[in-house]
Design a protein around this motif. Structure first.
Motif, mmCIF file in Angstrom:
data_model
loop_
_atom_site.group_PDB
_atom_site.id
_atom_site.type_symbol
_atom_site.label_atom_id
_atom_site.label_comp_id
_atom_site.label_asym_id
_atom_site.label_seq_id
_atom_site.Cartn_x
_atom_site.Cartn_y
_atom_site.Cartn_z
ATOM 1 N N LEU A 107 -11.528 17.024 -2.872
ATOM 2 C CA LEU A 107 -11.446 17.500 -4.253
ATOM 3 C C LEU A 107 -12.677 17.102 -5.066
ATOM 4 O O LEU A 107 -12.854 17.575 -6.195
ATOM 5 N N GLY A 108 -13.502 16.224 -4.504
ATOM 6 C CA GLY A 108 -14.723 15.820 -5.187
ATOM 7 C C GLY A 108 -14.709 14.416 -5.759
ATOM 8 O O GLY A 108 -15.676 14.003 -6.407
ATOM 9 N N ALA A 109 -13.640 13.671 -5.528
ATOM 10 C CA ALA A 109 -13.532 12.306 -6.049
ATOM 11 C C ALA A 109 -13.882 11.291 -4.970
ATOM 12 O O ALA A 109 -13.891 11.605 -3.775
ATOM 13 N N ASP A 110 -14.168 10.064 -5.384
ATOM 14 C CA ASP A 110 -14.206 8.964 -4.438
ATOM 15 C C ASP A 110 -12.771 8.655 -4.041
ATOM 16 O O ASP A 110 -11.827 8.911 -4.811
ATOM 17 N N ALA A 111 -12.590 8.114 -2.846
ATOM 18 C CA ALA A 111 -11.243 7.841 -2.383
ATOM 19 C C ALA A 111 -11.200 6.528 -1.631
ATOM 20 O O ALA A 111 -12.172 6.118 -0.998
ATOM 21 N N VAL A 112 -10.032 5.879 -1.709
ATOM 22 C CA VAL A 112 -9.815 4.649 -0.979
ATOM 23 C C VAL A 112 -8.408 4.684 -0.405
ATOM 24 O O VAL A 112 -7.462 5.101 -1.079
ATOM 25 N N ARG A 113 -8.288 4.302 0.860
ATOM 26 C CA ARG A 113 -6.963 4.183 1.464
ATOM 27 C C ARG A 113 -6.421 2.801 1.124
ATOM 28 O O ARG A 113 -7.003 1.785 1.503
ATOM 29 N N VAL A 114 -5.295 2.768 0.434
ATOM 30 C CA VAL A 114 -4.699 1.493 0.058
ATOM 31 C C VAL A 114 -3.223 1.697 -0.215
ATOM 32 O O VAL A 114 -2.805 2.744 -0.720
ATOM 33 N N ASP A 115 -2.431 0.711 0.145
ATOM 34 C CA ASP A 115 -0.992 0.719 -0.117
ATOM 35 C C ASP A 115 -0.737 -0.109 -1.366
ATOM 36 O O ASP A 115 -1.123 -1.284 -1.428
ATOM 37 N N ALA A 116 -0.093 0.477 -2.345
ATOM 38 C CA ALA A 116 0.172 -0.235 -3.596
ATOM 39 C C ALA A 116 1.086 -1.435 -3.397
ATOM 40 O O ALA A 116 1.164 -2.304 -4.284
ATOM 41 N N LEU A 117 1.779 -1.499 -2.272
ATOM 42 C CA LEU A 117 2.637 -2.650 -1.992
ATOM 43 C C LEU A 117 1.869 -3.798 -1.340
ATOM 44 O O LEU A 117 2.459 -4.831 -1.016
ATOM 45 N N ASP A 118 0.557 -3.620 -1.167
ATOM 46 C CA ASP A 118 -0.325 -4.676 -0.639
ATOM 47 C C ASP A 118 -1.156 -5.198 -1.808
ATOM 48 O O ASP A 118 -2.204 -4.626 -2.136
ATOM 49 N N PRO A 119 -0.721 -6.274 -2.456
ATOM 50 C CA PRO A 119 -1.398 -6.701 -3.697
ATOM 51 C C PRO A 119 -2.861 -7.085 -3.512
ATOM 52 O O PRO A 119 -3.694 -6.766 -4.361
ATOM 53 N N ALA A 120 -3.188 -7.749 -2.414
ATOM 54 C CA ALA A 120 -4.578 -8.172 -2.211
ATOM 55 C C ALA A 120 -5.491 -6.973 -2.018
ATOM 56 O O ALA A 120 -6.584 -6.896 -2.601
ATOM 57 N N ALA A 121 -5.058 -6.012 -1.194
ATOM 58 C CA ALA A 121 -5.879 -4.832 -0.949
ATOM 59 C C ALA A 121 -6.025 -3.992 -2.212
ATOM 60 O O ALA A 121 -7.101 -3.441 -2.488
ATOM 61 N N LEU A 122 -4.959 -3.900 -2.994
ATOM 62 C CA LEU A 122 -5.025 -3.112 -4.217
ATOM 63 C C LEU A 122 -5.962 -3.772 -5.219
ATOM 64 O O LEU A 122 -6.756 -3.088 -5.884
ATOM 65 N N ARG A 123 -5.899 -5.075 -5.329
ATOM 66 C CA ARG A 123 -6.801 -5.777 -6.253
ATOM 67 C C ARG A 123 -8.254 -5.560 -5.845
ATOM 68 O O ARG A 123 -9.113 -5.310 -6.700
ATOM 69 N N GLU A 124 -8.517 -5.615 -4.553
ATOM 70 C CA GLU A 124 -9.884 -5.388 -4.066
ATOM 71 C C GLU A 124 -10.353 -3.978 -4.402
ATOM 72 O O GLU A 124 -11.500 -3.767 -4.826
ATOM 73 N N ALA A 125 -9.459 -3.003 -4.238
ATOM 74 C CA ALA A 125 -9.828 -1.611 -4.494
ATOM 75 C C ALA A 125 -10.113 -1.366 -5.967
ATOM 76 O O ALA A 125 -11.089 -0.691 -6.323
ATOM 77 N N VAL A 126 -9.281 -1.906 -6.846
ATOM 78 C CA VAL A 126 -9.492 -1.713 -8.285
ATOM 79 C C VAL A 126 -10.768 -2.424 -8.732
ATOM 80 O O VAL A 126 -11.576 -1.872 -9.494
ATOM 81 N N THR A 127 -10.973 -3.624 -8.264
ATOM 82 C CA THR A 127 -12.174 -4.375 -8.643
ATOM 83 C C THR A 127 -13.432 -3.644 -8.198
ATOM 84 O O THR A 127 -14.416 -3.540 -8.948
ATOM 85 N N ALA A 128 -13.416 -3.100 -6.983
ATOM 86 C CA ALA A 128 -14.589 -2.380 -6.470
ATOM 87 C C ALA A 128 -14.863 -1.120 -7.283
ATOM 88 O O ALA A 128 -16.021 -0.736 -7.493
ATOM 89 N N ALA A 129 -13.819 -0.461 -7.760
ATOM 90 C CA ALA A 129 -13.990 0.770 -8.528
ATOM 91 C C ALA A 129 -14.496 0.509 -9.941
ATOM 92 O O ALA A 129 -15.082 1.399 -10.562
ATOM 93 N N ALA A 130 -14.268 -0.694 -10.460
ATOM 94 C CA ALA A 130 -14.704 -1.086 -11.807
ATOM 95 C C ALA A 130 -14.355 -0.025 -12.853
ATOM 96 O O ALA A 130 -15.229 0.480 -13.564
#
Length: 293
Positions: free
Chosen positions: A43-66
């Protein structure tokens, strides 16, 4: 604006990605699968595979996206598993808010629902309390909605969009959706209770209109807002119209069948006062044009 869209591959998320990009925003969208992330990139966006039930991975993804803002469009509805969706509202929202706070984000737009209001007369406005005293299984569903809204409101600027029943591509009420299949007598009998031609009043909104409200809400004041079309209606009116639109036998409405006391529909006065207008103001015409953008 840099936007982190949790649930970018969902029924609302897909049109939302397109609208955000068209408005000039930079979008990072999430999916739980590699194939979903690939569709988001398509669709033209950046994308990341992450499970919202994985708090550490989700925090990493949000922080990286800034991001400057987070859009919470997470649902777990594919299997019609209410418990799974409630868990995502509780735990997924908690993880997303914690991740946003860790990344310094103060603005969130979160997807909620407009059929969690307490019983009463006429369509509900946003000041009506949620139906926390309901019997089970509704009590658990409403409690999960309440948790989602309260947790989202921990951020200083939280807009909660109380959507009507979603129709359009990827929804239960689409021609290939489970509710429509149930009307045609195909597997999906679990949905027949949600398509009864009785007095239960529902409010609808097309996924494209739901997405347009989410984009607009990036600039709205904090608080809950109903995002529904202009015509709340009893099942005896909308169920035959849906059946006709999806090629199902038309059920015979029972003019005397009562509806659930909480099924009262919702008002969209506040959203309209903020400038939002549904492109499909009524399900009467919308059901027949579900695939239109």
């Amino acid at each position: 604006m840099r936007v982190f869209l949790a649930g970018a591959g969902g029924a609302v998320g897909r049109p939302l990605v397109r609208l955000l990009l068209a408005a000039g925003h930079h979008v990072t969208g999430t999916s739980r699968t590699d194939s979903g992330a690939a569709r988001v990139r398509g669709l033209g966006a950046d994308a990341v595979r992450v499970d919202a039930l994985d708090p550490a991975a989700l925090r990493e993804a949000v922080t990286a996206a800034a991001p400057d803002a987070v859009l919470h469009m997470l649902t777990d509805l594919t299997a019609a598993d209410g418990a799974a969706n409630s868990r995502l509202r509780h735990e997924g929202t908690r993880n997303l808010i914690d991740a946003a706070r860790a990344a310094g984000v103060t603005r969130i737009v979160a997807q909620s629902i407009s059929w969690a209001y307490a019983p009463g007369d006429g369509p509900a406005g946003e000041s009506v309390p949620l139906d926390l005293g309901a019997d089970e299984p509704r009590r658990s569903m409403v409690a999960a909605v309440d948790a989602l809204e309260r947790t989202s409101a921990e951020l200083p600027h939280a807009v909660v969009l109380r959507y009507g029943l979603l129709y359009g591509p990827g929804t239960w009420y689409a021609p290939d959706g489970a509710a429509s299949a149930a009307l045609r007598g195909e597997p999906g009998d679990a949905f027949l209770g949600s398509v009864a031609p009785d007095g239960s009043v529902a409010s609808f909104v097309h996924v494209a209109d739901a997405a347009s409200a989410a984009v607009a809400a990036l600039d709205w004041p904090a608080g809950p807002v109903n995002v529904v079309d202009d015509e709340p209606a009893p099942g005896r009116a909308w169920v035959p119209a849906l059946a006709s639109a999806v090629g199902a036998p038309t059920p015979v409405p029972d003019p005397h069948a009562p509806g659930a006391p909480w099924a009262r529909g919702a008002r969209n006065d506040l959203a309209r006062a903020r400038g939002w207008r549904p492109a499909r103001p009524s399900w009467r015409t919308g059901f027949a044009h579900q695939s239109d953008n």
